[in-house]
Design an enzyme around this catalytic site. Structure first.
Site, PDB file in Angstrom:
ATOM      1  N   GLU A 147       0.880  -1.171   0.000  1.00  0.00           N
ATOM      2  CA  GLU A 147       0.000   0.000   0.000  1.00  0.00           C
ATOM      3  C   GLU A 147       0.913   1.215   0.000  1.00  0.00           C
ATOM      4  O   GLU A 147       1.096   1.879   1.011  1.00  0.00           O
ATOM      5  CB  GLU A 147      -0.925  -0.050   1.230  1.00  0.00           C
ATOM      6  CG  GLU A 147      -2.131   0.835   1.101  1.00  0.00           C
ATOM      7  CD  GLU A 147      -1.822   2.265   1.511  1.00  0.00           C
ATOM      8  OE1 GLU A 147      -1.212   3.008   0.702  1.00  0.00           O
ATOM      9  OE2 GLU A 147      -2.173   2.632   2.631  1.00  0.00           O
ATOM     10  N   GLU A 156       4.513   8.089  -4.317  1.00  0.00           N
ATOM     11  CA  GLU A 156       5.398   7.388  -3.382  1.00  0.00           C
ATOM     12  C   GLU A 156       6.311   6.385  -4.079  1.00  0.00           C
ATOM     13  O   GLU A 156       6.937   5.546  -3.433  1.00  0.00           O
ATOM     14  CB  GLU A 156       4.577   6.682  -2.293  1.00  0.00           C
ATOM     15  CG  GLU A 156       3.912   7.659  -1.327  1.00  0.00           C
ATOM     16  CD  GLU A 156       3.260   6.963  -0.142  1.00  0.00           C
ATOM     17  OE1 GLU A 156       3.434   5.736   0.002  1.00  0.00           O
ATOM     18  OE2 GLU A 156       2.571   7.658   0.636  1.00  0.00           O
TER      19      GLU A 156
END
Length: 688
Positions: A147, A156
């Site tokens: 995640e 990210e």
């Protein structure tokens, strides 16, 4: 002898200096400090309180991992997904949990121990790109659970992480949770969002004589061309939707992704209007069959695949992409061509229109040789009529007999304003902007009727400044907005760096030196903040795994006995989901900038004005810009361009200004103490 060591930068907001904190794997002093909210400013707590997300991952992991195998969890955090995978396999199978951030590794070990999972999950304190099969992992993994998604999806490092995993860490035809993500967008008109980026056209409506983007230098000041994460739901009443939602990109987690992609879409207008932004969001398909979904869509979007409502959360927001300039005018039924591209970490959009009669504005970014880049809220403040008028009045109030003005912060507006309105010599420190600020002021000075030499930028820190730097003249006007580059994500009182700077410079100030702002007032009000409180409340069991051990470290609310209340954190209150003001605004304490920085204390009784559930108090600073207390710039919750400090209660309280039961109406006292050493504000809340 420790096997791991990490370094973390910690900023002292009052000096602007950063210091390195050493975190060691066996550091006992760190372990003893775990009752302090060391990770309170991260999004971990908010994410772990997202019950919809947690349930979706549990269901998908149970469905995907049906037999013992090797599972790799990248970006493992507290180990929640690793424990879900281990539980799904029973006593067999193995899980490798990869987490690069040492403080989270420490926390994960505590969680695994608490849940009897120490022997079931192997923790590797590395970036996934550093993992080696045969050394860190016994073999390639059959399943990847991860995640590592931000509001934009890719920010990210999702793409390079997946590329490396497929090349080096996963077996052929590996399974993944999540399975797929789809990016959607919608064309929107919004005056508020337009003001956050089109500085040049907004400034043109201001009546003062200063031009931060003079004609011919339209793009010398602007915002970064990128998507910005933002809660758009609170803007729903002032947004005009100009299209239906449209699919932009699809990312399949079950295969190696490409680093670059582009797509061209024809979008039909559903209303007349001006396209100011593209609002985008993503929908996550967690299982292969397409039965488990999670969405970051704004609340006006309905979807047959999302059966349960997604609550407010702060770790994932929508994204806005600003159309350059004042937007593109479009009529209902017309089509507009949208070219969308993605890199490894971001998205961008460009427009072209298909209808010849449609007004096409020059919306391409004029880069030139130099551009001063500001946060969107700062660009909006600089073009705000009310704010600029206050600054104008403040400078006019000082009179014309000042000889030497020193601008101590990163304001590029004040040096021009003072130089334009007074005879004073103007010097500026620009501690965060430095060379960029100097280049900018040189670029726009002439266009504002000023000579290049009328503003001198001193390339020194406040601590190094002496009489030689200011040509042996005493400073008789010290001024700031205050605004410091990089402080937009901080608490309001951390801008009291201005007061520390004024104190440091005391020896070069004249006896009758004037300080603007003259004082700051810490103000507050009680609020109902159910969504924010729920996202920050203490954790117990998450999908069957005890997480109570993380509460103190993550700064959770209501975690007795160590932490009854959460730490004070910066938020745009208007973006905090549902909220309601329950009391009058009250003053807590004052900071007198004519004196040297000192410890300050204040106490105030809260007068509740509305019945409701009080979740905490919102605090901010009003800057008093003149000695007569007539010019005040507020940064309170009714102002959307500033963050406030939010102090949540350990336990929400029902308040009622007029008790109908004959019992005394609820009352509370807010007490605060400001420390000039670290710039910390201690807040004590006491319900009577």
């Amino acid at each position: 002898m420790s096997s791991h060591r990490a370094f973390q930068l910690k900023l002292n907001p009052l000096t602007g200096n950063s210091e390195w904190i050493v975190i060691e794997d066996n550091d006992e002093s760190f372990a003893q400090n775990f009752h302090k909210p060391f990770l309170a400013t991260t999004s971990y707590l908010d994410m772990l309180n997202d019950s919809t997300r947690n349930a979706a991952f549990r269901q998908a992991i149970q469905k995907t991992i049906s037999k013992p195998c090797h599972v790799l969890d990248i970006g493992a955090g507290t180990g929640l997904l690793s424990m879900m995978a281990a539980r799904a396999m029973g006593d067999e199978g193995k899980v490798t949990a990869c987490e690069s951030y040492l403080p989270m590794v420490k926390l994960m070990k505590k969680v695994l121990r608490l849940n009897g999972m120490e022997g079931r999950v192997k923790i590797i304190n590395k970036r996934s790109e550093e993992l080696q099969v045969g050394f860190d992992m016994p073999s390639r993994a059959h399943v990847l659970v991860s995640e590592i998604l931000d509001s934009e999806l890719l920010g990210e490092g999702l793409i390079p992480t997946l590329q490396h995993a497929y090349d080096n860490l996963l077996v052929e035809n590996a399974m993944t949770v999540p399975y797929r993500a789809t990016i959607y967008g919608q064309l929107v008109e919004s005056t508020f969002l337009w003001k956050l980026h089109d500085f040049h056209n907004n400034e043109a409506t201001v009546s003062d004589s200063i031009r931060l983007t003079p004609p011919g230098l339209d793009s010398v000041l602007g915002i970064k061309r990128q998507q910005y994460a933002m809660h758009v739901n609170p803007l729903q009443e002032e947004i005009t939707l100009l299209s239906e939602p449209f699919k932009i990109f699809e990312f399949d987690f079950w295969k190696r992704p490409e680093s670059y992609g582009e797509t061209e879409l024809c979008v039909k207008a559903t209303n007349d209007g001006r396209v100011h932004v593209v609002v985008s969001w993503w929908v996550l398909q967690l299982d292969q069959e397409g039965t488990i979904y999670y969405s970051t869509a704004p609340r006006w979007i309905s979807s047959p695949t999302i059966t349960s409502p997604i609550g407010w959360c702060d770790h994932w927001k929508q994204c806005v992409w600003f159309v350059p300039g004042s937007g593109i005018s479009i009529l209902q039924g017309e089509e507009i061509r949208l070219l969308a591209t993605h890199t490894e970490t971001s998205f961008s959009y460009n427009f072209d229109t298909l209808v010849p009669t449609t007004e096409i504005l020059n919306h391409r970014c004029m880069t030139g040789d130099f551009q001063l880049v500001l946060p969107p809220e700062r660009a909006a403040i600089y073009a705000d009529k009310e704010w600029r008028l206050s600054m104008l009045k403040a400078v006019q109030s000082m009179g014309k007999d000042r000889l030497l003005c020193l601008v101590v912060d990163d304001s590029v507006f004040l040096p021009l304003l003072v130089a334009k309105l007074s005879e004073a010599s103007v010097m500026s420190l620009l501690p965060g902007l430095r060379e960029r600020g100097l280049q900018y002021l040189q670029a726009v000075a002439h266009a504002n009727g000023l000579s290049h030499s009328c503003i001198e930028v001193l390339e020194k820190n406040v601590q190094q400044l002496n009489m030689d730097d200011i040509h042996q003249k005493k400073v008789d006007l010290l001024i700031a907005e205050p605004f410091y580059v990089g402080y937009d994500g901080m608490l309001p009182w951390q801008n009291l760096r201005f007061w520390r700077d004024r104190t440091t410079l005391n020896d070069i100030l004249s006896e009758d030196a004037l300080t603007i702002p003259s004082k700051g007032i810490l103000r507050a009000c009680a609020m109902s903040l159910p969504d924010l409180w729920k996202s920050r409340c203490c954790l117990s069991s998450i999908e069957g795994f005890d997480h109570s051990v993380v509460n103190a470290t993550l700064g959770a609310c209501g975690h007795p006995p160590e932490l009854e209340e959460g730490p004070c954190l910066p938020f745009f209150v208007w973006q905090c989901g549902e909220f309601d003001v329950l009391s009058e605004t009250f003053d807590v304490m004052e900071f007198d900038f004519s004196k040297q920085i000192c410890e300050c204390q204040g106490k105030s009784q809260v007068k509740f004005t509305k019945r409701g559930v009080c979740h905490g108090f919102v605090l901010w600073i009003d800057w008093v810009m003149d000695l007569q207390n007539s010019i005040v710039i507020s940064t309170g919750p009714d102002k959307k361009y500033w963050k406030q400090g939010v102090k949540l209660l350990g336990t929400p309280r029902t308040v009622d200004p007029q008790s109908l039961t004959g019992v005394q109406p609820c009352s509370a006292v807010v007490e605060a103490c400001f420390s000039p050493l670290k710039g910390e504000l201690k807040i004590i809340l006491d319900f009577l």
